[in-house]
Design an enzyme around this catalytic site. Structure first.
Site, PDB file in Angstrom:
ATOM      1  N   SER A 187       0.860  -1.175   0.000  1.00  0.00           N
ATOM      2  CA  SER A 187       0.000   0.000   0.000  1.00  0.00           C
ATOM      3  C   SER A 187       0.895   1.223   0.000  1.00  0.00           C
ATOM      4  O   SER A 187       2.122   1.100   0.124  1.00  0.00           O
ATOM      5  CB  SER A 187      -0.904   0.008   1.240  1.00  0.00           C
ATOM      6  OG  SER A 187      -2.269   0.017   0.878  1.00  0.00           O
ATOM      7  N   ARG A 242      -8.742  -1.011 -11.550  1.00  0.00           N
ATOM      8  CA  ARG A 242      -8.899  -0.388 -12.858  1.00  0.00           C
ATOM      9  C   ARG A 242      -7.951  -1.075 -13.826  1.00  0.00           C
ATOM     10  O   ARG A 242      -6.862  -1.511 -13.445  1.00  0.00           O
ATOM     11  CB  ARG A 242      -8.578   1.118 -12.802  1.00  0.00           C
ATOM     12  CG  ARG A 242      -9.628   1.959 -12.102  1.00  0.00           C
ATOM     13  CD  ARG A 242     -10.900   2.086 -12.930  1.00  0.00           C
ATOM     14  NE  ARG A 242     -11.859   3.019 -12.327  1.00  0.00           N
ATOM     15  CZ  ARG A 242     -12.801   2.661 -11.469  1.00  0.00           C
ATOM     16  NH1 ARG A 242     -12.894   1.396 -11.090  1.00  0.00           N
ATOM     17  NH2 ARG A 242     -13.652   3.562 -10.996  1.00  0.00           N
ATOM     18  N   GLU A 266     -11.480  -0.161 -21.842  1.00  0.00           N
ATOM     19  CA  GLU A 266     -12.875  -0.613 -21.839  1.00  0.00           C
ATOM     20  C   GLU A 266     -13.732   0.229 -22.782  1.00  0.00           C
ATOM     21  O   GLU A 266     -13.520   1.449 -22.882  1.00  0.00           O
ATOM     22  CB  GLU A 266     -13.439  -0.529 -20.409  1.00  0.00           C
ATOM     23  CG  GLU A 266     -12.775  -1.492 -19.462  1.00  0.00           C
ATOM     24  CD  GLU A 266     -13.301  -1.378 -18.038  1.00  0.00           C
ATOM     25  OE1 GLU A 266     -14.293  -0.642 -17.813  1.00  0.00           O
ATOM     26  OE2 GLU A 266     -12.729  -2.014 -17.151  1.00  0.00           O
ATOM     27  N   HIS A 314     -16.625  -5.517 -15.892  1.00  0.00           N
ATOM     28  CA  HIS A 314     -16.551  -4.400 -14.936  1.00  0.00           C
ATOM     29  C   HIS A 314     -17.850  -4.280 -14.129  1.00  0.00           C
ATOM     30  O   HIS A 314     -18.491  -3.220 -14.093  1.00  0.00           O
ATOM     31  CB  HIS A 314     -16.269  -3.082 -15.667  1.00  0.00           C
ATOM     32  CG  HIS A 314     -15.720  -2.021 -14.750  1.00  0.00           C
ATOM     33  ND1 HIS A 314     -14.958  -0.970 -15.180  1.00  0.00           N
ATOM     34  CD2 HIS A 314     -15.834  -1.844 -13.397  1.00  0.00           C
ATOM     35  CE1 HIS A 314     -14.623  -0.194 -14.173  1.00  0.00           C
ATOM     36  NE2 HIS A 314     -15.144  -0.704 -13.063  1.00  0.00           N
TER      37      HIS A 314
END
Length: 321
Positions: A180, A238, A267, A285
């Protein structure tokens, strides 16, 4: 005749039809998809200075130039957890409020992430195709999959979604590792500041961090090769988080074991090469959307709009400072 505040709808979001049905007595939803006009003509015909709120999905990009068409804009509501489709710098500059989905969708996305991981490792979709299309008769010779329990799973992005993924995978006896922006003192999972090191020490990676300039193509060829021939990757963040060309190459050449993808880099385009691979599970998605989440999302969006137009604090503000 009562005049309702205008809300420009762009996308439109998955929840739009339900939202319109519930809140059409409070807001004047204007949807370019319902018109034969071009988007620019539609906006001009609806007097841009009168539009104070925009509702959008992740499929519509709100650039600075586009936002400048609306001099009175005070609120952008997105139905997604991510905000990479919104120019946040422009919103900050103009003091435009931005409301997101908050943590509302985290559980559903985490469920889908785990489902994709199980499907990919145990070859569930591939097995289904095998049974449906094979010529009956003779012995079954379907290839072996991999067990999930006991595997080391690296989570990239230990936010609200990542924590829900971790919680679910712990119940399968998985060992959780993570990367992270910052190490979290509240968790005991091993932290890796290097994505390559995380991949080297993981049997699978689950990608659920935000997409921004720092995380674009955070999963590159070096990471994929470090994950290895028996490693699996799931992406519910994403598409741009993964270098898709390198992912396709590694899958075709057998450099990684498989992938479960709910998102893609361009996309709705999906690389043709992926369609023929049995070690890939594809999803349009939709990880965030269930019957329950769509209804909850409608209530949240409606609540944010009501708060804004009543000069009250919005419910799920994105902190832009």
């Amino acid at each position: 005749m009562e005049v309702f505040p205008k809300v420009l709808v762009l996308g439109p979001p998955t929840c739009y039809e339900t939202l319109q049905h519930i809140y059409s007595h409070k807001f004047n939803f204007i949807n370019p998809n319902s018109s034969d006009l071009s988007l620019h003509q539609f906006i001009i015909s609806n007097h841009p200075p009168s539009i104070r709120a925009i509702l959008c999905s992740a499929s519509f990009t709100l650039t600075a130039d586009f936002l400048r068409l609306f001099p009175s804009l005070g609120l952008v509501v997105t139905t997604s957890a991510g905000t990479d489709h919104i120019d946040l710098n422009e919103c900050r500059r103009r003091q435009i409020n931005v409301a997101g989905a908050g943590g509302l969708l985290s559980e559903d996305v985490a469920d889908k992430a785990v489902a994709l991981l199980i499907d990919t490792m145990r070859k569930i979709s591939a097995a289904d195709r095998y049974v449906r299309t094979r010529n009956h008769g003779g012995e079954w010779d379907f290839p072996l999959g991999y067990k999930l329990s006991g595997k080391r799973v690296g989570i990239v992005g230990l936010g609200s979604i990542g924590m829900e993924v971790a919680k679910r995978l712990e119940s399968f006896g998985c060992i959780i590792l993570y990367h992270s922006r910052h190490q979290r003192s509240s968790v005991s999972y091993p932290f890796y500041s290097s994505i390559v090191d995380l991949a080297t020490n993981s049997n699978a990676l689950v990608i659920c961090c935000a997409l921004n300039e720092q995380t674009k193509h955070i999963i590159n060829s070096e990471v994929l090769l470090a994950l290895g021939k028996e490693g699996f990757i799931v992406n519910v963040g994403r598409g741009g988080l993964i270098d898709e060309n390198q992912l396709v190459k590694c899958l075709i050449e057998g450099e990684i074991g498989g992938a479960g993808l709910d998102v893609f880099e361009n996309e709705p385009h999906v690389p043709q090469e992926l369609l023929a691979l049995d070690n890939v599970v594809l999803s349009p998605h939709c990880a965030a959307f269930t019957s329950e989440s769509v209804m909850s999302l409608c209530e949240l969006v409606g609540g944010n709009l009501e708060s804004f137009f009543s000069n009250m604090p919005i419910i799920t503000p994105l902190m832009l400072d």
